[in-house]
Scaffold this motif. Structure first.
Motif, mmCIF file in Angstrom:
data_model
loop_
_atom_site.group_PDB
_atom_site.id
_atom_site.type_symbol
_atom_site.label_atom_id
_atom_site.label_comp_id
_atom_site.label_asym_id
_atom_site.label_seq_id
_atom_site.Cartn_x
_atom_site.Cartn_y
_atom_site.Cartn_z
ATOM 1 N N ILE A 1 14.593 5.742 -1.238
ATOM 2 C CA ILE A 1 15.259 4.542 -0.718
ATOM 3 C C ILE A 1 14.246 3.681 0.040
ATOM 4 N N ALA B 1 12.151 1.834 -2.203
ATOM 5 C CA ALA B 1 12.861 0.721 -2.842
ATOM 6 C C ALA B 1 12.965 -0.494 -1.929
ATOM 7 N N ILE B 2 12.997 -0.259 -0.618
ATOM 8 C CA ILE B 2 13.157 -1.409 0.284
ATOM 9 C C ILE B 2 11.853 -1.842 0.936
ATOM 10 N N HIS B 3 10.774 -1.091 0.661
ATOM 11 C CA HIS B 3 9.537 -1.378 1.362
ATOM 12 C C HIS B 3 8.768 -2.499 0.683
ATOM 13 N N LEU B 4 9.141 -3.702 1.021
ATOM 14 C CA LEU B 4 8.477 -4.871 0.454
ATOM 15 C C LEU B 4 7.905 -5.674 1.599
ATOM 16 N N ALA C 1 15.241 -9.243 3.165
ATOM 17 C CA ALA C 1 15.970 -8.013 2.883
ATOM 18 C C ALA C 1 16.712 -8.087 1.558
ATOM 19 N N SER D 1 15.367 -6.898 -1.820
ATOM 20 C CA SER D 1 15.222 -5.496 -2.164
ATOM 21 C C SER D 1 16.130 -5.093 -3.318
ATOM 22 N N PHE D 2 17.146 -5.896 -3.586
ATOM 23 C CA PHE D 2 17.997 -5.592 -4.732
ATOM 24 C C PHE D 2 17.175 -5.530 -6.015
ATOM 25 N N VAL E 1 15.778 -2.064 -7.097
ATOM 26 C CA VAL E 1 16.595 -0.930 -7.503
ATOM 27 C C VAL E 1 16.486 -0.755 -9.002
#
Lengths: 182, 260
Positions: free
Chosen positions: B72, B75-78, B83, B86-87, B90
Protein backbone atom coordinates in the motif's frame (compact mmCIF):
# COMPACT_ATOMS: atom_id res chain seq x y z
CA UNK A 1 -9.40 -2.60 17.79
CA UNK A 2 -7.37 -0.86 20.38
CA UNK A 3 -8.30 2.61 19.26
CA UNK A 4 -11.50 4.46 19.93
CA UNK A 5 -13.62 6.18 17.32
CA UNK A 6 -12.14 9.47 18.51
CA UNK A 7 -8.60 8.15 18.00
CA UNK A 8 -9.45 6.93 14.52
CA UNK A 9 -11.19 10.20 13.61
CA UNK A 10 -8.12 12.13 14.72
CA UNK A 11 -5.88 9.82 12.68
CA UNK A 12 -8.08 10.34 9.61
CA UNK A 13 -7.74 14.10 10.07
CA UNK A 14 -3.97 13.70 10.14
CA UNK A 15 -4.00 11.37 7.14
CA UNK A 16 -5.93 14.03 5.24
CA UNK A 17 -2.92 16.28 5.89
CA UNK A 18 -0.61 13.65 4.42
CA UNK A 19 0.70 12.22 7.70
CA UNK A 20 2.17 8.80 6.89
CA UNK A 21 2.76 7.81 10.49
CA UNK A 22 -0.91 8.33 11.23
CA UNK A 23 -1.74 6.30 8.15
CA UNK A 24 0.41 3.45 9.46
CA UNK A 25 -1.27 3.67 12.87
CA UNK A 26 -4.70 3.73 11.24
CA UNK A 27 -3.81 0.71 9.12
CA UNK A 28 -2.55 -1.25 12.08
CA UNK A 29 -5.73 -0.49 14.05
CA UNK A 30 -8.19 -1.34 11.27
CA UNK A 31 -6.69 -3.69 8.69
CA UNK A 32 -7.64 -6.94 10.45
CA UNK A 33 -11.26 -5.85 10.47
CA UNK A 34 -11.21 -4.95 6.79
CA UNK A 35 -9.41 -8.13 5.82
CA UNK A 36 -11.89 -10.15 7.89
CA UNK A 37 -14.86 -8.45 6.21
CA UNK A 38 -13.46 -9.09 2.74
CA UNK A 39 -12.19 -12.60 3.33
CA UNK A 40 -15.52 -13.81 4.71
CA UNK A 41 -17.22 -12.48 1.58
CA UNK A 42 -14.67 -13.34 -1.09
CA UNK A 43 -13.17 -16.48 0.48
CA UNK A 44 -10.01 -15.92 -1.57
CA UNK A 45 -7.06 -14.35 0.17
CA UNK A 46 -5.56 -12.94 -3.02
CA UNK A 47 -8.77 -11.11 -3.91
CA UNK A 48 -9.34 -9.93 -0.36
CA UNK A 49 -5.79 -8.60 -0.26
CA UNK A 50 -6.24 -6.79 -3.56
CA UNK A 51 -9.45 -5.09 -2.44
CA UNK A 52 -8.10 -4.16 1.00
CA UNK A 53 -5.07 -2.61 -0.66
CA UNK A 54 -7.31 -0.62 -2.96
CA UNK A 55 -9.45 0.57 -0.06
CA UNK A 56 -6.43 1.84 1.91
CA UNK A 57 -5.12 3.68 -1.13
CA UNK A 58 -8.55 5.26 -1.35
CA UNK A 59 -8.51 6.13 2.34
CA UNK A 60 -5.13 7.80 1.89
CA UNK A 61 -6.48 9.85 -0.98
CA UNK A 62 -9.88 10.65 0.46
CA UNK A 63 -9.48 10.77 4.23
CA UNK A 64 -10.81 14.31 4.10
CA UNK A 65 -14.15 12.96 2.86
CA UNK A 66 -14.76 11.39 6.23
CA UNK A 67 -17.60 13.02 8.13
CA UNK A 68 -17.74 11.98 11.77
CA UNK A 69 -21.31 13.25 11.97
CA UNK A 70 -22.51 10.50 9.66
CA UNK A 71 -20.63 7.39 10.66
CA UNK A 72 -17.83 6.15 12.88
CA UNK A 73 -14.48 5.79 11.11
CA UNK A 74 -14.53 2.02 11.29
CA UNK A 75 -18.09 1.84 10.00
CA UNK A 76 -17.15 4.16 7.16
CA UNK A 77 -14.19 2.15 5.96
CA UNK A 78 -15.75 -1.25 6.63
CA UNK A 79 -18.77 -0.21 4.55
CA UNK A 80 -16.53 0.97 1.73
CA UNK A 81 -14.60 -2.31 1.85
CA UNK A 82 -17.71 -4.46 2.04
CA UNK A 83 -19.28 -2.71 -0.94
CA UNK A 84 -16.14 -3.14 -3.02
CA UNK A 85 -16.05 -6.82 -2.12
CA UNK A 86 -19.70 -7.23 -3.09
CA UNK A 87 -18.96 -5.59 -6.45
CA UNK A 88 -16.10 -8.02 -6.94
CA UNK A 89 -18.19 -10.97 -5.88
CA UNK A 90 -20.97 -10.08 -8.31
CA UNK A 91 -18.48 -9.73 -11.14
CA UNK A 92 -17.34 -13.25 -10.39
CA UNK A 93 -20.80 -14.64 -9.85
CA UNK A 94 -19.87 -17.85 -11.64
CA UNK A 95 -17.13 -18.43 -9.11
CA UNK A 96 -19.37 -17.76 -6.16
CA UNK A 97 -21.96 -20.20 -7.45
CA UNK A 98 -19.32 -22.88 -7.93
CA UNK A 99 -18.16 -22.31 -4.42
CA UNK A 100 -21.67 -22.52 -3.09
CA UNK A 101 -21.19 -26.19 -2.25
CA UNK A 102 -18.60 -25.13 0.23
CA UNK A 103 -20.71 -22.44 1.78
CA UNK A 104 -21.18 -23.35 5.37
CA UNK A 105 -24.25 -22.55 7.34
CA UNK A 106 -23.65 -19.24 8.99
CA UNK A 107 -23.41 -19.72 12.70
CA UNK A 108 -24.55 -16.82 14.82
CA UNK A 109 -21.49 -17.53 16.97
CA UNK A 110 -19.38 -16.12 14.17
CA UNK A 111 -20.72 -12.73 15.05
CA UNK A 112 -18.21 -11.40 17.46
CA UNK A 113 -20.16 -10.09 20.44
CA UNK A 114 -17.22 -8.04 21.60
CA UNK A 115 -16.90 -6.36 18.24
CA UNK A 116 -16.86 -2.69 18.87
CA UNK A 117 -18.01 -2.37 22.42
CA UNK A 118 -19.16 1.08 21.45
CA UNK A 119 -21.69 -0.61 19.20
CA UNK A 120 -22.69 -3.38 21.57
CA UNK A 121 -26.16 -2.02 22.20
CA UNK A 122 -26.86 -1.51 18.52
CA UNK A 123 -25.72 -5.05 17.81
CA UNK A 124 -27.98 -6.40 20.53
CA UNK A 125 -30.94 -4.50 19.07
CA UNK A 126 -30.19 -5.75 15.57
CA UNK A 127 -29.88 -9.35 16.76
CA UNK A 128 -33.10 -9.02 18.72
CA UNK A 129 -34.86 -7.93 15.53
CA UNK A 130 -33.20 -10.69 13.50
CA UNK A 131 -34.43 -13.23 16.01
CA UNK A 132 -38.03 -12.24 15.29
CA UNK A 133 -37.59 -13.88 11.85
CA UNK A 134 -38.22 -17.56 11.23
CA UNK A 135 -35.05 -19.65 11.41
CA UNK A 136 -34.80 -20.16 7.64
CA UNK A 137 -35.23 -16.42 6.91
CA UNK A 138 -32.71 -15.54 9.59
CA UNK A 139 -30.20 -17.89 7.99
CA UNK A 140 -30.93 -16.34 4.58
CA UNK A 141 -30.28 -12.80 5.80
CA UNK A 142 -27.03 -13.80 7.50
CA UNK A 143 -25.81 -15.79 4.47
CA UNK A 144 -26.51 -12.78 2.28
CA UNK A 145 -24.83 -10.31 4.59
CA UNK A 146 -21.79 -12.29 5.70
CA UNK A 147 -21.27 -14.69 2.80
CA UNK A 148 -22.44 -12.40 0.02
CA UNK A 149 -24.95 -14.87 -1.42
CA UNK A 150 -26.98 -13.40 -4.28
CA UNK A 151 -30.69 -14.14 -4.80
CA UNK A 152 -29.68 -16.87 -7.25
CA UNK A 153 -27.26 -18.44 -4.81
CA UNK A 154 -29.86 -18.28 -2.03
CA UNK A 155 -32.32 -19.90 -4.41
CA UNK A 156 -29.97 -22.86 -4.84
CA UNK A 157 -29.13 -22.98 -1.18
CA UNK A 158 -32.75 -23.11 -0.05
CA UNK A 159 -34.03 -25.00 -3.10
CA UNK A 160 -36.65 -22.33 -3.79
CA UNK A 161 -37.36 -20.35 -6.96
CA UNK A 162 -35.62 -16.98 -7.19
CA UNK A 163 -39.02 -15.25 -7.07
CA UNK A 164 -39.74 -16.91 -3.75
CA UNK A 165 -36.37 -15.83 -2.39
CA UNK A 166 -37.10 -12.28 -3.49
CA UNK A 167 -40.40 -12.37 -1.64
CA UNK A 168 -38.73 -13.84 1.45
CA UNK A 169 -36.08 -11.14 1.31
CA UNK A 170 -38.54 -8.29 0.99
CA UNK A 171 -40.80 -9.60 3.75
CA UNK A 172 -37.87 -10.25 6.05
CA UNK A 173 -36.36 -6.84 5.36
CA UNK A 174 -39.74 -5.16 5.93
CA UNK A 175 -40.01 -6.98 9.25
CA UNK A 176 -36.50 -5.90 10.22
CA UNK A 177 -37.25 -2.33 9.23
CA UNK A 178 -40.38 -2.24 11.37
CA UNK A 179 -38.49 -3.74 14.28
CA UNK A 180 -35.54 -1.36 13.91
CA UNK A 181 -37.65 1.76 13.56
CA UNK A 182 -38.02 3.47 16.92
CA UNK B 1 -37.01 7.88 7.63
CA UNK B 2 -40.18 8.99 9.27
CA UNK B 3 -42.95 6.82 7.93
CA UNK B 4 -43.07 3.16 7.13
CA UNK B 5 -45.80 0.98 5.80
CA UNK B 6 -45.78 -2.75 6.38
CA UNK B 7 -44.44 -3.40 2.87
CA UNK B 8 -41.30 -2.04 1.32
CA UNK B 9 -41.73 0.33 -1.60
CA UNK B 10 -39.73 -0.69 -4.68
CA UNK B 11 -36.96 1.77 -3.82
CA UNK B 12 -36.94 0.75 -0.16
CA UNK B 13 -36.56 -2.86 -1.24
CA UNK B 14 -33.82 -1.89 -3.67
CA UNK B 15 -31.91 0.07 -1.03
CA UNK B 16 -32.28 -2.73 1.51
CA UNK B 17 -31.13 -5.40 -0.92
CA UNK B 18 -28.25 -3.19 -2.07
CA UNK B 19 -26.99 -2.99 1.49
CA UNK B 20 -27.74 -6.63 2.26
CA UNK B 21 -25.77 -7.53 -0.87
CA UNK B 22 -28.27 -9.63 -2.83
CA UNK B 23 -28.51 -7.52 -6.00
CA UNK B 24 -26.79 -8.66 -9.17
CA UNK B 25 -24.00 -6.73 -10.88
CA UNK B 26 -26.26 -4.69 -13.14
CA UNK B 27 -28.69 -3.84 -10.35
CA UNK B 28 -25.81 -2.73 -8.13
CA UNK B 29 -24.42 -0.54 -10.89
CA UNK B 30 -27.82 1.05 -11.42
CA UNK B 31 -28.30 1.74 -7.72
CA UNK B 32 -24.86 3.32 -7.51
CA UNK B 33 -25.72 5.51 -10.44
CA UNK B 34 -29.13 6.51 -9.17
CA UNK B 35 -27.97 7.33 -5.65
CA UNK B 36 -25.79 10.08 -7.09
CA UNK B 37 -28.79 11.92 -8.43
CA UNK B 38 -31.55 10.81 -6.06
CA UNK B 39 -31.21 11.98 -2.47
CA UNK B 40 -34.25 9.98 -1.37
CA UNK B 41 -32.67 6.73 -2.53
CA UNK B 42 -29.38 7.78 -0.95
CA UNK B 43 -31.16 8.36 2.36
CA UNK B 44 -32.74 4.90 2.20
CA UNK B 45 -29.34 3.32 1.56
CA UNK B 46 -27.83 5.26 4.45
CA UNK B 47 -30.62 4.06 6.74
CA UNK B 48 -29.89 0.42 6.01
CA UNK B 49 -26.13 0.91 6.18
CA UNK B 50 -26.45 2.51 9.59
CA UNK B 51 -28.82 -0.13 10.89
CA UNK B 52 -26.72 -3.03 9.59
CA UNK B 53 -23.45 -1.39 10.69
CA UNK B 54 -23.24 -3.52 13.86
CA UNK B 55 -22.94 -6.58 11.64
CA UNK B 56 -20.09 -5.26 9.57
CA UNK B 57 -18.34 -4.31 12.81
CA UNK B 58 -18.98 -7.77 14.19
CA UNK B 59 -17.20 -9.48 11.29
CA UNK B 60 -14.21 -11.54 12.39
CA UNK B 61 -10.83 -9.83 12.53
CA UNK B 62 -8.25 -11.63 10.41
CA UNK B 63 -4.72 -10.31 10.09
CA UNK B 64 -3.82 -9.48 6.48
CA UNK B 65 -0.52 -10.69 4.99
CA UNK B 66 2.46 -9.03 6.66
CA UNK B 67 3.66 -7.42 3.43
CA UNK B 68 0.36 -5.77 2.55
CA UNK B 69 1.13 -2.44 4.18
CA UNK B 70 4.41 -2.22 2.27
CA UNK B 71 2.46 -2.71 -0.96
CA UNK B 72 0.00 0.00 0.00
CA UNK B 73 2.82 2.37 0.90
CA UNK B 74 4.48 1.66 -2.43
CA UNK B 75 1.21 2.43 -4.18
CA UNK B 76 0.84 5.81 -2.51
CA UNK B 77 4.48 6.81 -2.38
CA UNK B 78 4.62 9.42 -5.08
CA UNK B 79 6.96 12.31 -4.31
CA UNK B 80 5.13 15.62 -4.49
CA UNK B 81 2.07 13.99 -5.96
CA UNK B 82 -1.37 15.06 -4.94
CA UNK B 83 -3.03 12.39 -2.92
CA UNK B 84 -5.73 11.74 -5.46
CA UNK B 85 -3.16 10.85 -8.08
CA UNK B 86 -2.36 7.73 -6.12
CA UNK B 87 -5.38 6.12 -7.74
CA UNK B 88 -3.34 5.84 -10.88
CA UNK B 89 -0.87 3.59 -9.07
CA UNK B 90 -3.34 0.92 -8.11
CA UNK B 91 -2.92 -2.11 -10.34
CA UNK B 92 -5.80 -2.27 -12.74
CA UNK B 93 -7.10 1.16 -11.93
CA UNK B 94 -7.61 3.79 -14.58
CA UNK B 95 -4.72 6.07 -15.29
CA UNK B 96 -5.26 9.71 -15.88
CA UNK B 97 -8.61 10.15 -14.24
CA UNK B 98 -8.46 11.06 -10.59
CA UNK B 99 -10.80 12.09 -7.88
CA UNK B 100 -9.75 15.67 -8.43
CA UNK B 101 -11.97 18.20 -10.08
CA UNK B 102 -9.75 18.44 -13.14
CA UNK B 103 -10.96 15.94 -15.72
CA UNK B 104 -9.68 17.85 -18.70
CA UNK B 105 -6.76 16.31 -20.53
CA UNK B 106 -4.79 16.91 -23.68
CA UNK B 107 -7.29 15.09 -25.84
CA UNK B 108 -10.04 17.15 -24.46
CA UNK B 109 -8.16 20.39 -25.00
CA UNK B 110 -7.37 19.43 -28.57
CA UNK B 111 -10.93 18.49 -29.14
CA UNK B 112 -12.11 21.85 -27.99
CA UNK B 113 -9.77 23.58 -30.38
CA UNK B 114 -10.84 21.41 -33.25
CA UNK B 115 -14.54 21.53 -32.77
CA UNK B 116 -15.61 25.09 -32.32
CA UNK B 117 -19.20 24.19 -33.01
CA UNK B 118 -19.24 21.98 -29.97
CA UNK B 119 -17.36 24.46 -27.88
CA UNK B 120 -20.09 25.48 -25.49
CA UNK B 121 -20.92 21.94 -24.57
CA UNK B 122 -17.30 20.94 -24.28
CA UNK B 123 -16.68 23.76 -21.86
CA UNK B 124 -19.54 22.49 -19.77
CA UNK B 125 -17.66 19.27 -19.29
CA UNK B 126 -14.90 21.13 -17.51
CA UNK B 127 -17.31 21.83 -14.68
CA UNK B 128 -18.46 18.25 -14.58
CA UNK B 129 -16.40 16.88 -11.79
CA UNK B 130 -17.06 19.85 -9.57
CA UNK B 131 -20.77 19.38 -9.95
CA UNK B 132 -20.42 15.67 -9.32
CA UNK B 133 -18.73 16.34 -6.02
CA UNK B 134 -20.71 19.39 -5.01
CA UNK B 135 -23.94 19.94 -6.90
CA UNK B 136 -25.11 16.40 -7.29
CA UNK B 137 -23.98 15.59 -3.81
CA UNK B 138 -21.74 12.58 -3.78
CA UNK B 139 -21.84 11.17 -0.28
CA UNK B 140 -18.68 10.63 1.70
CA UNK B 141 -20.24 7.50 3.10
CA UNK B 142 -20.42 5.92 -0.28
CA UNK B 143 -17.06 5.40 -1.87
CA UNK B 144 -18.29 2.16 -3.20
CA UNK B 145 -17.42 1.56 -6.74
CA UNK B 146 -15.01 -0.48 -8.68
CA UNK B 147 -12.21 1.68 -10.11
CA UNK B 148 -13.37 0.61 -13.55
CA UNK B 149 -16.76 2.20 -13.08
CA UNK B 150 -17.16 5.78 -14.20
CA UNK B 151 -20.03 8.18 -14.22
CA UNK B 152 -20.82 11.39 -16.04
CA UNK B 153 -23.52 13.91 -15.52
CA UNK B 154 -24.61 15.39 -18.82
CA UNK B 155 -25.78 18.92 -18.29
CA UNK B 156 -26.06 22.41 -19.65
CA UNK B 157 -24.42 23.91 -16.60
CA UNK B 158 -23.44 22.86 -13.11
CA UNK B 159 -26.95 23.38 -11.75
CA UNK B 160 -28.94 21.46 -14.30
CA UNK B 161 -28.05 17.78 -14.51
CA UNK B 162 -30.12 16.23 -17.29
CA UNK B 163 -28.74 12.71 -17.71
CA UNK B 164 -26.57 10.41 -15.66
CA UNK B 165 -24.26 8.09 -17.57
CA UNK B 166 -22.58 5.06 -16.05
CA UNK B 167 -19.77 3.26 -17.86
CA UNK B 168 -17.62 0.30 -16.99
CA UNK B 169 -14.53 1.12 -19.03
CA UNK B 170 -13.31 -2.46 -18.96
CA UNK B 171 -16.45 -4.09 -20.34
CA UNK B 172 -17.47 -0.84 -22.11
CA UNK B 173 -21.00 -1.29 -20.86
CA UNK B 174 -22.86 2.02 -20.77
CA UNK B 175 -26.21 2.92 -19.34
CA UNK B 176 -27.81 6.32 -19.39
CA UNK B 177 -30.80 7.57 -17.49
CA UNK B 178 -32.60 10.92 -17.62
CA UNK B 179 -32.65 12.91 -14.40
CA UNK B 180 -34.79 15.81 -15.51
CA UNK B 181 -34.69 15.83 -19.29
CA UNK B 182 -37.61 14.91 -21.54
CA UNK B 183 -37.28 15.25 -25.29
CA UNK B 184 -39.65 17.84 -26.78
CA UNK B 185 -42.69 16.55 -28.65
CA UNK B 186 -41.70 14.98 -31.96
CA UNK B 187 -37.98 14.97 -31.08
CA UNK B 188 -35.55 12.39 -29.74
CA UNK B 189 -32.46 12.81 -27.62
CA UNK B 190 -29.45 11.06 -29.13
CA UNK B 191 -26.22 10.23 -27.32
CA UNK B 192 -22.82 10.73 -28.96
CA UNK B 193 -19.24 9.97 -28.07
CA UNK B 194 -16.65 12.50 -29.15
CA UNK B 195 -12.94 11.89 -29.18
CA UNK B 196 -10.34 13.16 -31.60
CA UNK B 197 -9.08 9.61 -32.16
CA UNK B 198 -12.36 8.58 -33.75
CA UNK B 199 -12.97 11.66 -35.88
CA UNK B 200 -16.50 12.98 -36.13
CA UNK B 201 -18.97 12.41 -33.26
CA UNK B 202 -20.21 8.82 -33.24
CA UNK B 203 -23.77 7.97 -32.32
CA UNK B 204 -24.44 5.74 -29.32
CA UNK B 205 -28.14 5.67 -30.08
CA UNK B 206 -31.36 7.35 -29.09
CA UNK B 207 -31.98 7.76 -25.36
CA UNK B 208 -35.35 6.79 -23.91
CA UNK B 209 -37.28 9.45 -22.02
CA UNK B 210 -37.48 7.28 -18.91
CA UNK B 211 -35.60 4.44 -17.32
CA UNK B 212 -32.23 3.10 -18.37
CA UNK B 213 -31.01 2.95 -21.95
CA UNK B 214 -27.96 0.88 -22.74
CA UNK B 215 -25.56 1.59 -25.59
CA UNK B 216 -24.01 -1.57 -27.02
CA UNK B 217 -22.43 0.58 -29.75
CA UNK B 218 -19.80 1.65 -27.21
CA UNK B 219 -18.13 -1.76 -27.37
CA UNK B 220 -16.58 -0.95 -30.75
CA UNK B 221 -14.34 1.69 -29.14
CA UNK B 222 -11.25 1.00 -27.10
CA UNK B 223 -11.31 1.48 -23.33
CA UNK B 224 -9.08 4.57 -23.47
CA UNK B 225 -11.40 6.25 -25.95
CA UNK B 226 -14.41 5.26 -23.86
CA UNK B 227 -12.77 6.71 -20.76
CA UNK B 228 -11.46 9.92 -22.31
CA UNK B 229 -14.43 10.61 -24.56
CA UNK B 230 -16.85 13.47 -24.24
CA UNK B 231 -20.45 12.29 -23.98
CA UNK B 232 -23.00 14.61 -25.54
CA UNK B 233 -26.71 14.71 -26.21
CA UNK B 234 -28.27 16.35 -29.25
CA UNK B 235 -31.88 16.99 -30.11
CA UNK B 236 -32.78 15.04 -33.24
CA UNK B 237 -35.86 14.27 -35.28
CA UNK B 238 -37.98 11.52 -33.70
CA UNK B 239 -36.10 8.24 -33.97
CA UNK B 240 -32.67 9.80 -34.19
CA UNK B 241 -30.37 11.53 -36.63
CA UNK B 242 -31.34 10.63 -40.21
CA UNK B 243 -27.78 10.71 -41.56
CA UNK B 244 -25.67 9.51 -38.65
CA UNK B 245 -24.42 13.00 -37.93
CA UNK B 246 -25.56 15.33 -35.18
CA UNK B 247 -28.18 17.76 -36.46
CA UNK B 248 -27.07 20.53 -34.14
CA UNK B 249 -24.86 21.44 -31.24
CA UNK B 250 -25.13 19.34 -28.08
CA UNK B 251 -27.73 20.39 -25.57
CA UNK B 252 -26.11 18.45 -22.73
CA UNK B 253 -22.59 17.11 -22.34
CA UNK B 254 -20.18 15.73 -19.79
CA UNK B 255 -17.03 13.70 -19.21
CA UNK B 256 -16.53 10.62 -17.13
CA UNK B 257 -15.12 10.71 -13.67
CA UNK B 258 -14.32 7.75 -11.50
CA UNK B 259 -17.46 6.66 -9.71
CA UNK B 260 -17.21 7.77 -6.11
Amino acid sequence: MAKTAEDLSRLLGEIAQGDRQSFAAFYSATSSKLFGVCLSLLKRRDLAEEIVQEVYVKIWARASDFDSGRASPITWIATIARNRCLDELRKKSAVSLDELQETQEFAAEEINPLAGLEHGQDLAALMRCLNTLEEEKKQMILLAYYRGLSREALSQKFAKPVATIKTWLHRSLAQLRTCLTP
Amino acid sequence: MTQFSTDLSPDEALAAEFVLGTLNELERAQVKLRRLAEPVLEELIMWWEQNFAPWVLAAPEIAPPADLFAKIEAAIHLPNAVAAASFAKVPGSPVGVTASNEPANDNFAALRRQMARWRAAALTAGALAASMFVGVGVQQYASLSSPKNFVAVLQKDANSPAFVVSVNVESRALSIRPVSATAPQGKSYELWIINDKIGAPKSLGVVQNAGFTTAPQLKQYSSDIVQAGLYAITEEPAGGSPDGKPSGAPVFAGKLVEAP
